[in-house]
Design a protein around this motif. Sequence first.
Motif, PDB file in Angstrom:
ATOM      1  N   THR A 123      -8.459 -14.906  -2.852  1.00 35.16           N
ATOM      2  CA  THR A 123      -7.030 -15.163  -3.035  1.00 35.16           C
ATOM      3  C   THR A 123      -6.603 -14.937  -4.477  1.00 35.16           C
ATOM      4  N   ARG A 124      -7.571 -14.604  -5.364  1.00 37.48           N
ATOM      5  CA  ARG A 124      -7.201 -14.343  -6.756  1.00 37.48           C
ATOM      6  C   ARG A 124      -6.156 -13.235  -6.786  1.00 37.48           C
ATOM      7  N   THR A 125      -5.101 -13.454  -7.619  1.00 39.58           N
ATOM      8  CA  THR A 125      -4.033 -12.460  -7.618  1.00 39.58           C
ATOM      9  C   THR A 125      -4.441 -11.209  -8.378  1.00 39.58           C
ATOM     10  N   ALA A 148      -6.995  -9.615  -8.014  1.00 40.97           N
ATOM     11  CA  ALA A 148      -7.760  -8.727  -7.136  1.00 40.97           C
ATOM     12  C   ALA A 148      -6.875  -7.658  -6.517  1.00 40.97           C
ATOM     13  N   LEU A 149      -5.561  -7.834  -6.642  1.00 38.08           N
ATOM     14  CA  LEU A 149      -4.632  -6.840  -6.072  1.00 38.08           C
ATOM     15  C   LEU A 149      -4.372  -5.789  -7.136  1.00 38.08           C
ATOM     16  N   LEU A 171       2.740  -9.010  -4.865  1.00 37.01           N
ATOM     17  CA  LEU A 171       1.982 -10.218  -5.167  1.00 37.01           C
ATOM     18  C   LEU A 171       2.336 -11.346  -4.195  1.00 37.01           C
ATOM     19  N   TRP A 206       0.763 -10.648  -0.971  1.00 37.59           N
ATOM     20  CA  TRP A 206      -0.679 -10.951  -1.064  1.00 37.59           C
ATOM     21  C   TRP A 206      -0.900 -12.442  -0.820  1.00 37.59           C
ATOM     22  N   ALA A 216      -2.612 -14.587   2.380  1.00 42.05           N
ATOM     23  CA  ALA A 216      -3.633 -15.632   2.230  1.00 42.05           C
ATOM     24  C   ALA A 216      -3.213 -16.886   2.984  1.00 42.05           C
ATOM     25  N   PHE A 240      -2.386   0.100  -2.833  1.00 38.13           N
ATOM     26  CA  PHE A 240      -3.286  -0.860  -3.472  1.00 38.13           C
ATOM     27  C   PHE A 240      -4.686  -0.631  -2.929  1.00 38.13           C
ATOM     28  N   SER A 271      -8.699  -2.222  -3.586  1.00 38.41           N
ATOM     29  CA  SER A 271      -9.719  -2.977  -4.316  1.00 38.41           C
ATOM     30  C   SER A 271     -10.747  -3.461  -3.300  1.00 38.41           C
ATOM     31  N   GLU A 286     -11.730  -6.380  -2.979  1.00 40.58           N
ATOM     32  CA  GLU A 286     -11.265  -7.648  -2.427  1.00 40.58           C
ATOM     33  C   GLU A 286     -10.297  -7.418  -1.270  1.00 40.58           C
ATOM     34  N   ASN A 322     -10.892  -8.787   2.444  1.00 40.23           N
ATOM     35  CA  ASN A 322      -9.969  -9.678   3.159  1.00 40.23           C
ATOM     36  C   ASN A 322      -9.601  -9.096   4.523  1.00 40.23           C
TER      37      ASN A 322
END
Lengths: 610, 255
Positions: free
Chosen positions: A450-452, A454-455, B26, B29, B33, B56, B58, B60, B64
């Motif tokens: 959920t770290r921002t 990471a986007l 953001l 995102w 979550a 985007f 990554s 991560e 997800n």
Amino acid sequence: MHRTMKRFMGTTLALFLGAIGLFAQPTFRVEVPSVVAVDETFQVVFKANERVESFEPPRFEDFDVLTGPVPSQMSSTSIINGKRTQSYEMTYSYVLQAQKEGVFTLPTASVVIDGKTYTSKPVQVKVVQSQRKASAQGGTAQQAGASAQRSGDSISEDDLFLNISVNRRKVVLGEPVIVTIKLYTRRQISGFEDVRFPTFNGFWSNEFESPSNVSFVREEKDGVIYDAALLRQYMLIPQQTGTLTIDPAELVCLVPVRTQNRRGHSLFDDFFDSGYQNVRKRLSTKLFTLTVEALPAPEPASFGGGVGRFQLEANLSQTTVKAHEAVNLVITVKGAGNINLIDAPEYRLHPDFEVYDVKRSENISVGTAGPAGSRTFEVPFIPRSAGVYELEPVRMSYYDVQRKQYVTLESASLTLTVEAGETQAAVVSGGNGHQQIVKNLGEDIRYIVTRTDALRPARALFCGSLLYWGLPLVMVLLVLLVAWLLDKRIERKKDVVGTRNRQANKVARNRLKLANTFLSQQLYTAFYEELHKALIGYLSDKLTLPMSELNRDRITEVLTRRGADAVLVGRLMAVLDACEFARYAPQTDALQMQQHYAEGVEVLSMIESL
Amino acid sequence: MKRILLLCAVLILGWTVANAQETTPLSRWEAAANAYSEGEWQQALDLYQALEAEGFQSAELDYNMANCYYKLGGSLGASILHYERALKQNPRFEDAAFNLALAQQQTLDRIDQIPEFVLVKVLRNIRQFFSADAWARASLVLFALGLVCLLGLRYGRTLRLRKTAFVLSVILVLFAIFAGCFGFGAKQAALRDDQAVVMATVSSVKSSPSTSGNNLFVLHEGTKVGVLETLGKWMRIELADGRQGWIQTQEAEII
């Protein structure tokens, strides 16, 4: 003494009789065929199992009484393995005849036993139209059949057949079906052969009625009286949907038939030959189908396959226990339906409890309507730590056939209080005896990120990029540049000294040259002045010392550092001293001048070569 | 009455404007979550897919998405594919490796791996210590230090200093070359497209790139295969145990 003995005996006898009285409860019942034909004579028997004081006969209104009441009594005593059983029976029999068709209630009779009045239960008797009036005189259907066989010896389908019946034709998956296989006959049967019962493909089946002795009961079917025998009764629970076929049941009956055309009629024949012959008659039930429908699609999460109508109850064997003591969670499912296929409903106990295997017990009876009863699940568990625990209610869903929907049952929530118990006996002495290994309760994937930060937008790699290759090139160029600059600087620095050195030599030579001319001209003062100037100037340039610092100590120091020995320094100093001395004390000694000049040249060249 | 209506209108307008502002990447995102934490796997997955479509990328994000697929159930192949993609981008992504192992337990195919040469394994482990870019930066820094040492070699005052500078510069330049090699290795690993995951529940592998080819073996959803070449609608694949065959491209997806 004697009297006491007698009294004792009397008490014992009374006790004994009382005991018998206790064991044999007085009953009074009536036996009557359930179906009779019009004009048929039949027997009604009232039975009591105790000595009857008085009998009040019934009043038959719908039936003609041909005989009766005929009282008879029977008593028997048997001793088997030292065990004594006594039976007594008092019967009152009637022979009746039905007058008309219909369903009639047999009037009740009553008896007085031990001062108490017992009344028989009212029984219903169905009277049907007699099929064959001529044969109706026979007491039983068999006799009626026997008369029929006299007219012709063929055994018709109506006389003898096997019947299979179900209580439901259209069911849902899991709904119990009762299948009954019965033999109907109007003829004497001497035996069976080759009995084959169906295998129920696609069903879970349970044979719950399979009498070892075939006993015939009078029964009416389609207005005809038969002797019917129940052969098998099954409970089926469909396990698949669609149209399921039940295979036929088959059996071969041995039917005695009177032999005709007996020739050579002799006494022996009459003696040995009974006049009957067994005929094999193969019977089979009709093929028939059951329609099984699927259960409605979204079944609840707690659905465990139950179809019918149930109740759920959950209890704890104790509500307050000490830690490390066993407790039972008792879940009871009651009701009618496929209860014997229901497994333990979902229960969730606190993860800290040590849960053991479920103990199942059941009390199920199968009737004509289907199975009913209760199933009990005992879940033993041991709480390991003290506290008050709220147990989650037990949930179970089932499909209600009548309401055609799923019903979710939920038990009341339970509370268990666990008190601190004594420490376990099994604990090994040691500091961490109470510690236990952290158990894995379940396995799941790890949580999302959920770290921002990471986007990130997609970006090109630095590795292998133009910049990556460009940077080392730039670095090499930079280093070359630095090297060049450094080189240049060193060179320049070196050059300055070099020129001054070179000039020092030149100047010195020039100055010495001038001094030489003065020497040849014998100009004493000018010569020494010029020699001194040449030496000092040379030293200043060669040692790169400013004029202000040119004292003797400094010159000595610098020269020594440059590697000059003391002799050379001494010689230089001597020449300088001579020059300075000559300037103030003029002397005209050509030879000395010549010597000083040579000495100066030599010292200069020696310093130059340092 | 009119005033109240006006107020309502203003409020509604304000709300919609606020909503419109909320859809920054953001906030989406974070919304994803939240949806995930509430068990709305499909909603979370949709949001993540929208973010991916916007450009985007990554490890991560792939991780997800893989988690969403896993939780949704019935799409084990997609889940494994995205875990593999996350690991391709970041080989040291421990959570992704853990979840991938869990997901792979549910696949049907068990393929015996040919054991790797120890040195290869060690080298790969060293390589996976940093990302390609980190290796590249390290190599540049080492190279720069080596050059500085070369200057020292040339301009050192004493012989000892010059000797030390020479040895150091040789070592540093060598290290810079190694780091560069690791960087390129990591880059190649991150950009490789010669691996695929079987997406169809059942997929038969043929002996030739046509439906008439003989069936060699059957693979199930979630199995990882190597891709040797692509020919039209067919891919030539190789299993970890060395067996080869042809599979239709739509039945597997490149990692």
